[in-house]
Design an enzyme around this catalytic site. Structure first.
Site, PDB file in Angstrom:
ATOM      1  CD  GLU A  92      62.417  57.128  61.056  1.00 26.69           C
ATOM      2  OE1 GLU A  92      62.285  56.254  60.173  1.00 26.69           O
ATOM      3  OE2 GLU A  92      61.980  58.287  60.928  1.00 26.69           O
ATOM      4  CG  ASN A 120      50.084  57.860  57.234  1.00 24.52           C
ATOM      5  OD1 ASN A 120      50.413  57.066  58.118  1.00 24.52           O
ATOM      6  ND2 ASN A 120      50.803  58.911  56.915  1.00 24.52           N
ATOM      7  CG  PHE A 130      50.582  66.183  63.895  1.00 26.66           C
ATOM      8  CD1 PHE A 130      51.516  65.167  63.791  1.00 26.66           C
ATOM      9  CD2 PHE A 130      50.771  67.328  63.137  1.00 26.66           C
ATOM     10  CE1 PHE A 130      52.615  65.278  62.957  1.00 26.66           C
ATOM     11  CE2 PHE A 130      51.869  67.454  62.295  1.00 26.66           C
ATOM     12  CZ  PHE A 130      52.797  66.425  62.209  1.00 26.66           C
ATOM     13  CE  LYS A 154      52.474  55.768  60.131  1.00 26.31           C
ATOM     14  NZ  LYS A 154      51.996  57.175  60.183  1.00 26.31           N
ATOM     15  CE1 TYR A 213      56.352  59.056  63.033  1.00 25.10           C
ATOM     16  CE2 TYR A 213      55.116  57.993  64.780  1.00 25.10           C
ATOM     17  CZ  TYR A 213      55.416  58.135  63.441  1.00 25.10           C
ATOM     18  OH  TYR A 213      54.764  57.363  62.502  1.00 25.10           O
ATOM     19  NE  ARG A 250      59.681  59.934  52.562  1.00 26.77           N
ATOM     20  CZ  ARG A 250      59.023  60.430  53.603  1.00 26.77           C
ATOM     21  NH1 ARG A 250      58.752  59.649  54.649  1.00 26.77           N
ATOM     22  NH2 ARG A 250      58.625  61.674  53.621  1.00 26.77           N
ATOM     23  CG  HIS A 258      57.318  56.029  59.411  1.00 26.58           C
ATOM     24  ND1 HIS A 258      57.266  57.395  59.462  1.00 26.58           N
ATOM     25  CD2 HIS A 258      58.630  55.685  59.550  1.00 26.58           C
ATOM     26  CE1 HIS A 258      58.498  57.871  59.636  1.00 26.58           C
ATOM     27  NE2 HIS A 258      59.336  56.850  59.704  1.00 26.58           N
TER      28      HIS A 258
HETATM   29  P1  CMP Z   1      54.594  59.342  59.052  1.00 28.52           P
HETATM   30  O1  CMP Z   1      55.202  59.022  57.740  1.00 28.52           O
HETATM   31  O2  CMP Z   1      54.535  58.260  60.068  1.00 28.52           O
HETATM   32  O3  CMP Z   1      55.406  60.566  59.672  1.00 28.52           O
HETATM   33  C1  CMP Z   1      54.836  61.458  60.573  1.00 28.52           C
HETATM   34  C2  CMP Z   1      53.367  61.260  60.691  1.00 28.52           C
HETATM   35  O4  CMP Z   1      52.669  62.340  61.228  1.00 28.52           O
HETATM   36  C3  CMP Z   1      52.744  61.075  59.332  1.00 28.52           C
HETATM   37  O5  CMP Z   1      53.118  59.853  58.799  1.00 28.52           O
HETATM   38  C4  CMP Z   1      51.270  61.224  59.653  1.00 28.52           C
HETATM   39  O6  CMP Z   1      50.699  60.006  60.054  1.00 28.52           O
HETATM   40  C5  CMP Z   1      51.314  62.177  60.839  1.00 28.52           C
HETATM   41  N1  CMP Z   1      50.786  63.491  60.537  1.00 28.52           N
HETATM   42  C6  CMP Z   1      51.266  64.396  59.695  1.00 28.52           C
HETATM   43  N2  CMP Z   1      50.506  65.503  59.705  1.00 28.52           N
HETATM   44  C7  CMP Z   1      49.527  65.275  60.607  1.00 28.52           C
HETATM   45  C8  CMP Z   1      48.437  66.027  61.080  1.00 28.52           C
HETATM   46  N3  CMP Z   1      48.192  67.272  60.627  1.00 28.52           N
HETATM   47  N4  CMP Z   1      47.620  65.462  61.992  1.00 28.52           N
HETATM   48  C9  CMP Z   1      47.874  64.216  62.448  1.00 28.52           C
HETATM   49  N5  CMP Z   1      48.914  63.448  62.041  1.00 28.52           N
HETATM   50  C10 CMP Z   1      49.725  63.981  61.124  1.00 28.52           C
END
Ligand code: CMP
Length: 149
Positions: free
Chosen positions: A143, A129, A74, A26, A66, A102, A132
């Site tokens: 994806e 985070n 979010f 990311k 997404y 994962r 992904h």
């Molecule tokens: P990712 O694995 O990219 O898949 C979906 C993403 O949504 C996840 O990682 C987080 O970065 C994001 N995400 C999940 N929950 C929240 C939340 N409560 N607020 C903001 N982002 C979120």
């Protein structure tokens, strides 16, 4: 080298589930120069890199990527963050790739992710985070089609 030997198994054991998955480094992790370190973990684990690209997702690509989160509160933040800078997309192949990746990635909330996982070792954020990874073979198909059209 023979794929089974490269992955550290005796050829007689066979491959239980050779498959492909996708991960995306990311924008936060690219900006922090963590890309090489993250890719190296998958190489060290024994996965074969099948596609690799640095790219900037467009808004429509991100919305499609997404799509399963479209109704979440979010969603806008998610799209805004993933398009905020360059990402590095990578597909890898190996035994049990989706589930193993994962496990290596760790819990969604980096601040709760177990030490030893990529998020647990390298991050503290939620939108930011670090990485992904596809959560199923179907997600991988969708994806990877968005990222590598
Ligand atoms: P990712 O694995 O990219 O898949 C979906 C993403 O949504 C996840 O990682 C987080 O970065 C994001 N995400 C999940 N929950 C929240 C939340 N409560 N607020 C903001 N982002 C979120």
């Amino acid at each position: 080298m023979d794929q089974q030997v490269r992955q550290g198994r005796h050829p007689a054991e066979g491959l239980t589930l050779p498959e492909e998955t996708l991960f995306i480094v990311k924008p936060d992790a690219v900006a922090r120069s963590l890309t090489g370190r993250i890719i190296a973990r998958f190489e060290a684990k024994g996965f074969e890199i099948t596609r690799l690209a640095m790219l900037r997702l467009t808004k429509s690509q991100a919305e499609s990527f997404y799509a399963v989160h479209r109704d979440k509160p979010f969603f806008d933040e998610l799209v805004s963050f993933i398009t905020s800078g360059p990402v590095v997309a990578c597909t890898i192949r190996g035994n049990n790739a989706v589930a193993t990746t994962r496990i290596m990635v760790g819990a969604t909330k980096s601040y709760e992710a177990a030490p030893g996982s990529i998020r647990g070792d390298l991050g503290l954020g939620l939108s930011d985070n670090v990485i992904h990874a596809s959560d199923s073979a179907a997600s991988f198909e969708h994806e990877s089609g968005v990222v590598f059209p």
